[in-house]
Design an enzyme around this catalytic site. Sequence first.
Site: not given
Length: 397
Positions: A354, A188, A273
């Site tokens: 996170d 992330d 992502e």
Amino acid sequence: MGTHVKRAYRYRFHPTDAQAAELSRTFGCVRKVYNLALAARTEAWTRQERVNYHQTSAMLTAWKKTGELAYLNEVSSVPLQQCLRHLQTAFTHFFGKRAEYPRFKSRKKSRRSAEYTTSAFRFRDGALTLAKMTEPLALVWSRPLPEGAKPSTVTLSQDSAGRWFVSLLCEDPSVKPLPATGQAVGVDVGLDHLLTLSTGEKIANPRHERRDRTRLAKAQRNLARKARGDGANRRKARLKVAKIHARIADRRRDTLHKLTTRLVRENQTIVIEDLTVRNMVKNRRLARAISDAAWSEFRSMLEYKAQWYGREVIAVDRWWPSSRLCSACGTVQDTMPLNVRTWTCDCGMTHDRDVNAAHNLLAAGLAVTVCGAGVRPQRSTPDRQSATKQKPSRREP
């Protein structure tokens, strides 16, 4: 991997005055030919005609015979032909809807570069000599080329800070798939921490631009006070700003190379992502921090290194609620403002925002590898599900 990977090795070099003048002329001629060819193709396009590389090559021969453009004969013809090939590639990407319409090159803003193929340079015993030059370039060999490597293409460039670079493209037999490992990690990206891994590790954001922001602002104010034009004082002030920017970019690139190399070596599968950074930087409050983090460059490095070494990078759809989804029970929170860094789910589980997102990205990525793209992740509660787009990420050939 059946064939060797072609890899570019970039080195600094220090040209003599004669070499610098020759390269500067070559850069200018390359820009001129590119713009002329683009103008010719654009004009033909308005007449509903198509002009390809071979036709622009014939135009170049005609241009050289005119008195106005006779100076094109003073430089090597290979970089001029190569820029026409690059223009053809740009149009191919445009017609394939992979890029915007090609733009004209600017004398002040465009990259100064010229590409030479094997017919226009000689490389012997570590000495590189270009066409139209009698002496080899004084290269700074910061690292050796692969044993027995012979460059197939040489690209000369000069950055805005005045530094000269040469990029040698050659096959690298040392780039081979790494031994398979069962490790998988979710990554992330963020601003407080550059990367947060599903293992719980957080990698600090070095914020390279912020470290030099005071020096940069002072240099930019000094540049703004100089009268516009080609004066010597303005050139020196502009060069000082460019050197600070180059220092920031070099440190950022070095950090990203180290991080991506480590992730690729340690993990077989890496899940990230699929962010649209170009849209995110439209937020004026976060644009500078997002640009300094260089998420797009991080992903690009990760993808091509994974392709080199036989790893897999999976990009989960940007609308996947990785931050709002409880990794323990699957409940999705309705809202999750950016200032909320820790939160407690109704099931009693307390999450670091996170780390929880990295866990969810990893789970979604592993579901893609096992079940394919038709996975249905949980939307709000464990018994209410909805589909999302998830795709393995591959670098275009």
